[in-house]
Design a protein around this motif. Structure first.
Motif, short mmCIF file in Angstrom:
data_model
loop_
_atom_site.label_atom_id
_atom_site.label_comp_id
_atom_site.label_asym_id
_atom_site.label_seq_id
_atom_site.Cartn_x
_atom_site.Cartn_y
_atom_site.Cartn_z
N ARG A 39 0.85 -1.18 0.00
CA ARG A 39 0.00 0.00 0.00
C ARG A 39 0.89 1.24 0.00
NH1 ARG A 39 -2.65 -3.83 -0.42
NH2 ARG A 39 -4.70 -4.33 0.45
N SER A 41 -0.21 4.15 0.86
CA SER A 41 -0.66 4.95 2.00
C SER A 41 -1.28 4.01 3.03
CB SER A 41 -1.67 6.00 1.56
OG SER A 41 -2.79 5.39 0.93
N ASP A 246 1.58 18.15 7.01
CA ASP A 246 1.39 17.27 5.85
C ASP A 246 2.68 16.65 5.37
OD1 ASP A 246 2.26 19.84 5.10
OD2 ASP A 246 1.64 19.48 3.01
N PRO A 248 5.49 14.00 5.82
CA PRO A 248 5.68 12.76 6.58
C PRO A 248 7.02 12.73 7.29
CG PRO A 248 6.04 12.35 4.25
CD PRO A 248 5.53 13.77 4.38
N PRO A 254 4.19 5.94 5.20
CA PRO A 254 3.25 4.84 4.98
C PRO A 254 3.95 3.50 4.98
CG PRO A 254 3.68 6.01 2.93
CD PRO A 254 4.28 6.83 4.03
N SER A 257 6.70 1.89 2.33
CA SER A 257 7.59 2.82 1.67
C SER A 257 9.01 2.30 1.74
CB SER A 257 7.51 4.19 2.35
OG SER A 257 7.92 4.10 3.69
#
Length: 265
Positions: A39, A41, A246, A248, A254, A257
């Motif tokens: 995924r 996110s 916003d 990361p 996530p 990654s």
């Protein structure tokens, strides 16, 4: 000099992980990588009712598929194998119900069962050399489970249903009859269950959490490219200086990654 045995430690992944290639799931087409657990996110959590329904559906499909293969395919038919071994029922709970458990990830499921089968069959063969095997079968079962527990622990493949596989190989007549054929039997069964888990669990959930380990892999035959990794220190600084939420950080990248230790290895 007194030796402190409490500090004895061995982590097999320290020696294996450098030779395991890093994940390439993020480079695959989305339709493929999604059903392999990747995924971009964080996934959304499902309510308990949906989790229960997906668990029911997945466990039914997994157990039904394995049972059907061994009943109708003719695999090992000359050995009159059981339709399914009981330990797969326990695996179904981990593979379709508690899918986030480290004990239910692919490495643990497949290798846990396989190594336990090796231990169970090996111990059974050894005890069968005795003419009093039926009288000491209970000891064989205990040794098989203890040995499989130790082997799974030292190889980081702990999968509780594997202990049942080792026990059945030593004390259950229908399973013991397979002998060393139990090894391909469990490989076929666990592979089928894993394939169905990938299909069912990734419709609304995410499975697996990791393929091999949540730790970093690569670095020997497959050196990790630093050019593709985000500068975490710079991101942290921007977040503090500019007050931006916003951006990361190392704590909220996530799952999956490139630089996350929880990426799918």
């Amino acid at each position: 000099m007194e030796r402190n045995t409490n500090r004895w430690d061995f982590d097999i992944d320290t020696y294996i992980n450098p030779w395991i290639p890093p994940s390439i799931l993020q480079k695959l087409p989305h339709q493929i990588s999604r059903f392999l657990g990747y995924r971009a996110s964080p996934r959304k959590e499902l309510g308990s009712i949906l989790v229960a329904l997906w668990s029911l559906f997945g466990a039914f499909c997994g157990i039904a598929a394995v049972s059907a293969v061994f009943k109708y395919s003719g695999v090992f038919s000359e050995l009159d194998p059981p339709i399914i071994i009981g330990s797969f029922g326990a695996s179904a709970i981990l593979e379709y119900g508690v899918i986030g458990s480290p004990l239910g990830q692919p490495r643990n499921c497949v290798l846990g069962h396989f190594l336990s089968a090796v231990c169970g069959v090996g111990v059974a063969k050894l005890f069968q050399l005795s003419s009093h095997f039926d009288d000491i079968k209970w000891v064989a079962g205990a040794v098989a489970v203890g040995l499989s527990s130790a082997v799974m622990s030292i190889t980081n493949t702990s999968h509780p249903p594997g202990g049942a596989t080792a026990l059945l190989a030593a004390v259950d007549v229908s399973v013991a009859r397979l002998g060393w054929y139990l090894l391909p039997y469990v490989l076929i069964g666990t592979t089928l269950m894993l394939g169905i888990a990938l299909a069912v669990n990734n419709i609304q959930r995410q499975f697996p959490v990791f393929w091999w380990t949540p730790k970093d892999t690569g670095g020997r035959l497959w050196p990790v490219s630093k050019a593709t990794e985000p500068d975490l220190e710079a991101l942290e600084e921007q977040k503090v200086v500019h007050g931006r939420s916003d951006i990361p950080t190392s704590f909220d990248l996530p799952m999956g990654s490139d630089s996350s230790t929880a990426s799918l290895k």
